[in-house]
Design a protein around this motif. Structure first.
Motif, PDB file in Angstrom:
ATOM      1  N   LYS A 233       0.928  -1.168   0.212  1.00 55.52           N
ATOM      2  CA  LYS A 233       0.027  -0.023  -0.056  1.00 55.52           C
ATOM      3  C   LYS A 233       0.972   1.420   0.013  1.00 55.52           C
ATOM      4  O   LYS A 233       0.578   2.297  -0.641  1.00 55.52           O
ATOM      5  CB  LYS A 233      -0.921  -0.086   1.426  1.00 55.52           C
ATOM      6  N   GLY A 234       1.731   1.165   1.253  1.00 57.14           N
ATOM      7  CA  GLY A 234       2.645   2.722   1.352  1.00 57.14           C
ATOM      8  C   GLY A 234       3.458   2.531  -0.061  1.00 57.14           C
ATOM      9  O   GLY A 234       3.995   3.815  -0.267  1.00 57.14           O
ATOM     10  N   HIS A 235       3.979   1.393  -0.710  1.00 54.68           N
ATOM     11  CA  HIS A 235       4.486   1.401  -1.975  1.00 54.68           C
ATOM     12  C   HIS A 235       3.976   1.826  -3.188  1.00 54.68           C
ATOM     13  O   HIS A 235       4.764   1.872  -4.458  1.00 54.68           O
ATOM     14  CB  HIS A 235       5.932   0.507  -2.048  1.00 54.68           C
ATOM     15  N   LEU A 236       2.957   1.912  -2.726  1.00 59.44           N
ATOM     16  CA  LEU A 236       2.277   1.854  -4.393  1.00 59.44           C
ATOM     17  C   LEU A 236       1.905   0.701  -5.688  1.00 59.44           C
ATOM     18  O   LEU A 236       1.646   1.351  -6.412  1.00 59.44           O
ATOM     19  CB  LEU A 236       2.029   3.913  -4.969  1.00 59.44           C
ATOM     20  N   THR A 237       2.141  -0.131  -4.815  1.00 59.11           N
ATOM     21  CA  THR A 237       2.463  -1.871  -6.090  1.00 59.11           C
ATOM     22  C   THR A 237       0.718  -1.799  -6.719  1.00 59.11           C
ATOM     23  O   THR A 237       1.045  -1.765  -7.613  1.00 59.11           O
ATOM     24  CB  THR A 237       2.386  -2.727  -4.627  1.00 59.11           C
ATOM     25  N   GLU A 238       0.035  -1.485  -5.950  1.00 65.65           N
ATOM     26  CA  GLU A 238      -1.138  -1.757  -6.723  1.00 65.65           C
ATOM     27  C   GLU A 238      -1.448  -0.825  -7.608  1.00 65.65           C
ATOM     28  O   GLU A 238      -2.120  -1.070  -8.568  1.00 65.65           O
ATOM     29  CB  GLU A 238      -2.696  -1.419  -5.707  1.00 65.65           C
ATOM     30  N   GLU A 239      -1.498   0.551  -7.830  1.00 69.91           N
ATOM     31  CA  GLU A 239      -1.034   1.425  -8.268  1.00 69.91           C
ATOM     32  C   GLU A 239      -0.513   0.947  -9.654  1.00 69.91           C
ATOM     33  O   GLU A 239      -0.329   1.576 -10.722  1.00 69.91           O
ATOM     34  CB  GLU A 239      -1.079   2.900  -7.685  1.00 69.91           C
ATOM     35  N   ALA A 240       0.912   0.819  -9.366  1.00 68.17           N
ATOM     36  CA  ALA A 240       1.335   0.260 -10.426  1.00 68.17           C
ATOM     37  C   ALA A 240       1.131  -0.970 -10.799  1.00 68.17           C
ATOM     38  O   ALA A 240       1.737  -0.837 -12.623  1.00 68.17           O
ATOM     39  CB  ALA A 240       2.840  -0.178 -10.024  1.00 68.17           C
ATOM     40  N   ILE A 241       0.687  -1.714 -10.265  1.00 67.74           N
ATOM     41  CA  ILE A 241       0.203  -2.845 -10.615  1.00 67.74           C
ATOM     42  C   ILE A 241      -1.309  -2.850 -12.584  1.00 67.74           C
ATOM     43  O   ILE A 241      -0.795  -2.874 -13.065  1.00 67.74           O
ATOM     44  CB  ILE A 241      -0.254  -4.131 -10.696  1.00 67.74           C
ATOM     45  N   LYS A 242      -2.043  -1.208 -11.654  1.00 71.98           N
ATOM     46  CA  LYS A 242      -3.164  -0.945 -12.623  1.00 71.98           C
ATOM     47  C   LYS A 242      -2.686  -0.776 -13.775  1.00 71.98           C
ATOM     48  O   LYS A 242      -3.990  -0.266 -14.749  1.00 71.98           O
ATOM     49  CB  LYS A 242      -4.060  -1.147 -11.941  1.00 71.98           C
ATOM     50  N   GLU A 243      -1.693   0.482 -13.761  1.00 75.12           N
ATOM     51  CA  GLU A 243      -1.097   1.356 -14.848  1.00 75.12           C
ATOM     52  C   GLU A 243      -0.909   0.357 -15.940  1.00 75.12           C
ATOM     53  O   GLU A 243      -1.093   0.913 -17.293  1.00 75.12           O
ATOM     54  CB  GLU A 243      -0.468   2.219 -14.212  1.00 75.12           C
ATOM     55  N   SER A 244      -0.185  -0.540 -15.240  1.00 75.78           N
ATOM     56  CA  SER A 244       0.069  -1.922 -16.558  1.00 75.78           C
ATOM     57  C   SER A 244      -1.131  -3.196 -17.013  1.00 75.78           C
ATOM     58  O   SER A 244      -0.825  -3.057 -18.073  1.00 75.78           O
ATOM     59  CB  SER A 244       1.393  -2.306 -16.421  1.00 75.78           C
ATOM     60  N   LEU A 245      -1.638  -3.067 -16.834  1.00 75.37           N
ATOM     61  CA  LEU A 245      -2.491  -4.654 -16.318  1.00 75.37           C
ATOM     62  C   LEU A 245      -4.487  -4.232 -16.166  1.00 75.37           C
ATOM     63  O   LEU A 245      -4.270  -4.014 -14.794  1.00 75.37           O
ATOM     64  CB  LEU A 245      -1.554  -5.511 -15.361  1.00 75.37           C
ATOM     65  N   ALA A 246      -4.912  -4.072 -17.441  1.00 77.49           N
ATOM     66  CA  ALA A 246      -6.423  -3.123 -16.886  1.00 77.49           C
ATOM     67  C   ALA A 246      -7.053  -4.380 -17.681  1.00 77.49           C
ATOM     68  O   ALA A 246      -6.708  -4.789 -19.069  1.00 77.49           O
ATOM     69  CB  ALA A 246      -6.345  -2.455 -16.374  1.00 77.49           C
ATOM     70  N   PRO A 247      -8.115  -4.951 -17.766  1.00 78.14           N
ATOM     71  CA  PRO A 247      -8.761  -4.615 -15.863  1.00 78.14           C
ATOM     72  C   PRO A 247      -7.531  -5.623 -15.005  1.00 78.14           C
ATOM     73  O   PRO A 247      -8.098  -7.000 -16.085  1.00 78.14           O
ATOM     74  CB  PRO A 247     -10.059  -4.979 -16.249  1.00 78.14           C
ATOM     75  N   CYS A 248      -8.580  -5.130 -13.801  1.00 75.68           N
ATOM     76  CA  CYS A 248      -7.475  -6.405 -12.731  1.00 75.68           C
ATOM     77  C   CYS A 248      -7.809  -5.902 -10.777  1.00 75.68           C
ATOM     78  O   CYS A 248      -8.212  -5.108 -10.785  1.00 75.68           O
ATOM     79  CB  CYS A 248      -5.455  -5.979 -13.044  1.00 75.68           C
ATOM     80  N   ASN A 249      -7.688  -7.449 -10.563  1.00 73.55           N
ATOM     81  CA  ASN A 249      -8.409  -6.948  -8.964  1.00 73.55           C
ATOM     82  C   ASN A 249      -6.777  -7.165  -8.073  1.00 73.55           C
ATOM     83  O   ASN A 249      -6.124  -8.322  -8.723  1.00 73.55           O
ATOM     84  CB  ASN A 249      -9.587  -7.155  -8.655  1.00 73.55           C
ATOM     85  N   VAL A 250      -5.903  -6.557  -7.392  1.00 77.73           N
ATOM     86  CA  VAL A 250      -5.132  -6.953  -6.212  1.00 77.73           C
ATOM     87  C   VAL A 250      -5.582  -7.488  -5.343  1.00 77.73           C
ATOM     88  O   VAL A 250      -6.555  -6.468  -4.626  1.00 77.73           O
ATOM     89  CB  VAL A 250      -4.521  -5.723  -6.977  1.00 77.73           C
ATOM     90  N   ALA A 251      -4.993  -8.135  -4.790  1.00 77.21           N
ATOM     91  CA  ALA A 251      -5.599  -9.016  -3.676  1.00 77.21           C
ATOM     92  C   ALA A 251      -4.409  -8.867  -2.258  1.00 77.21           C
ATOM     93  O   ALA A 251      -3.032  -9.160  -3.348  1.00 77.21           O
ATOM     94  CB  ALA A 251      -6.317 -10.414  -3.360  1.00 77.21           C
ATOM     95  N   PHE A 252      -4.190  -8.026  -1.061  1.00 80.86           N
ATOM     96  CA  PHE A 252      -3.004  -8.396  -0.016  1.00 80.86           C
ATOM     97  C   PHE A 252      -2.935  -9.751   0.804  1.00 80.86           C
ATOM     98  O   PHE A 252      -3.774 -10.123   1.396  1.00 80.86           O
ATOM     99  CB  PHE A 252      -3.240  -7.371   0.156  1.00 80.86           C
ATOM    100  N   LEU A 253      -2.634 -10.586   0.724  1.00 79.53           N
ATOM    101  CA  LEU A 253      -1.989 -11.924   1.067  1.00 79.53           C
ATOM    102  C   LEU A 253      -1.384 -11.817   2.435  1.00 79.53           C
ATOM    103  O   LEU A 253      -0.071 -11.564   2.423  1.00 79.53           O
ATOM    104  CB  LEU A 253      -1.906 -12.950   0.728  1.00 79.53           C
ATOM    105  N   THR A 254      -2.145 -10.816   3.596  1.00 75.57           N
ATOM    106  CA  THR A 254      -0.644 -10.277   4.858  1.00 75.57           C
ATOM    107  C   THR A 254      -0.472 -11.848   5.785  1.00 75.57           C
ATOM    108  O   THR A 254       0.337 -11.117   6.460  1.00 75.57           O
ATOM    109  CB  THR A 254      -1.288  -9.129   5.465  1.00 75.57           C
ATOM    110  N   SER A 255      -0.430 -12.217   4.975  1.00 76.35           N
ATOM    111  CA  SER A 255      -0.236 -13.561   6.153  1.00 76.35           C
ATOM    112  C   SER A 255       1.093 -14.136   5.165  1.00 76.35           C
ATOM    113  O   SER A 255       1.723 -14.186   4.734  1.00 76.35           O
ATOM    114  CB  SER A 255      -0.463 -14.650   6.253  1.00 76.35           C
ATOM    115  N   ILE A 256       2.598 -14.132   6.258  1.00 77.81           N
ATOM    116  CA  ILE A 256       3.499 -14.933   5.502  1.00 77.81           C
ATOM    117  C   ILE A 256       3.143 -16.297   5.478  1.00 77.81           C
ATOM    118  O   ILE A 256       3.363 -16.826   5.980  1.00 77.81           O
ATOM    119  CB  ILE A 256       4.712 -14.895   6.777  1.00 77.81           C
TER     120      ILE A 256
END
Length: 404
Positions: free
Chosen positions: A52-75
């Motif tokens: 979120k802080g690194h703007l990963t979702e925004e970077a992906i969505k600019e390159s790949l659309a339409p898409c849904n990005v999920a964050f799996l926060t368990s290691i």
């Protein structure tokens, strides 16, 4: 080792592993799957925890659309620290799936695929390179030019210009950095407060720091910078080179290019034999590597010996061993920006020590690179770009009890 062209990359911040790498992976998958109706992307480990802080979702969505990005926060220790799973759909059916690792500096690796990257360097350690150079009466930058071949100096000219412009923009830009931390840009203030009668050492510290802040704040704002070796550590090398170029008439453009070549060689050795990713080995792999590169560049600027260049790079890395990667709220701001400035100053000091003490040294650059990597592997996961430990954790605690 790969070409230093893969180390120095001009692009948008704030993170080479969290924005450049995922964006590159998304573009490749889109080209491979032109008939896809939409894509699902799952981020794992560090990519998920600080994305979120690194703007990963925004970077992906600019390159790949339409898409849904999920964050799996368990290691998931079974996966690389920077993993993304990309699924391509036709209608409701998955017809292609790719697991991609963002390994640092914008480089990506597709799981199960053989990379088409060409390893052009015949030697893999500094010891081997030094032996070859001495036998053939080459400097380290001569060695880089010999291996890299035609066009490399033109490439380094372009890299230097991009670095220079990031400083020029950064020291002239006021305002607040993006994100909830509301960090004020400090480069213009540092730069403008220099006094005519100031002690020279203080002026040097202030100028070098202002240049490092300038580039790092450009990066934090999503501006154009050069990975050196990463976005998070992009302010160290440019600030040292720019300051020395401004201060000393003897530091010609040619010397700057030679220094960039040697710094790239050092960064390549670290990248090949260890890691330049904070998610893999902590900030020692990012800012520590950048400091090592800058110390070697500084020594090259003043035509120091090959042994002195090695020692400067070794000192710089040795005194970053164990440095954690703990970005507050996942943003490349606290403590990342200050660390770039401190590392730039440390690089200059490391070179000064190497000038006087090289004959008495005991530790090689190869040894400290190996040590850094093993230290990173042993480091607890919470201190490797997850925002679950270190300053990232305790800053949250202080906010929670209103200590600010």
């Amino acid at each position: 080792m790969l070409s230093i062209r893969s180390l120095y990359q001009v692009g948008y911040g704030p993170s080479s592993s969290h924005t450049m790498g995922p964006a590159k992976a998304a573009k490749i998958v889109k080209e491979r799957c032109p008939s896809a109706d939409y894509f699902e992307i799952t981020l794992y480990n560090s990519l998920a925890l600080t994305g979120k802080g690194h703007l990963t979702e925004e970077a992906i969505k600019e390159s790949l659309a339409p898409c849904n990005v999920a964050f799996l926060t368990s290691i998931d220790l079974g996966k690389h620290p920077n993993t993304l799973l990309i699924k391509a759909f036709e209608g409701q059916k998955i017809f292609n799936e790719y697991e991609v690792m963002s390994t640092g500096g914008g480089r990506i690796v597709f799981q199960g695929e053989v990379s088409d990257e060409v390893h052009i360097y015949p030697h893999q350690t500094f010891k081997e390179i030094k032996k070859y150079c001495k036998a053939n009466h080459l400097t380290l930058h001569d060695y880089v030019y010999q291996v890299e071949g035609e066009g490399i100096k033109t490439f380094l000219d372009e890299i230097w210009e991009a670095m220079r412009l990031s400083i020029v923009r950064g020291i002239a830009t006021h305002g607040i950095l993006p994100g909830p931390l509301k960090m004020k840009r400090k480069a213009p203030e540092l730069y403008s407060k220099i006094k005519a009668n100031e002690v020279p050492e203080i002026t040097e510290n202030r100028l070098v720091a202002s240049y490092a802040f300038a580039v790092s704040e450009e990066n934090a704002s999503g501006g154009i910078i050069v990975t050196a070796p990463t976005c998070g550590a992009c302010g160290v090398l440019p600030s040292v080179l720019y300051y020395m170029h401004e201060k000393h008439q003897v530091i010609t453009h040619e010397r700057i290019i030679n220094a960039l070549a040697v710094a790239g060689l050092i960064g390549n050795l670290i990248k090949h034999n260890a890691s330049i990713s904070g998610a893999v080995a902590g900030c020692q792999a990012e800012v520590g590597s950048a400091c090592s590169m800058a110390a070697a560049a500084h020594a090259t600027l003043f035509n120091l010996s090959m042994d002195q260049i090695e020692y400067a790079a070794e000192i710089a890395m040795e005194h970053h061993l164990g440095l954690t990667c703990d970005p507050v709220n996942g943003y490349v701001q606290i403590p990342c920006i200050e660390r770039n400035a401190v590392a730039a100053l440390r690089a200059i000091d490391a070179c000064g020590l190497a000038f006087f003490l090289t004959d008495s040294r005991k530790i090689s650059l190869d040894t400290v690179i190996q040590t850094m990597y093993q230290t990173g592997l042993d480091m607890h996961q919470s201190y490797k770009e997850t925002s679950q430990g270190g300053l990232a954790f305790y800053f949250k605690e202080e906010e929670d009890v209103n200590c600010w």
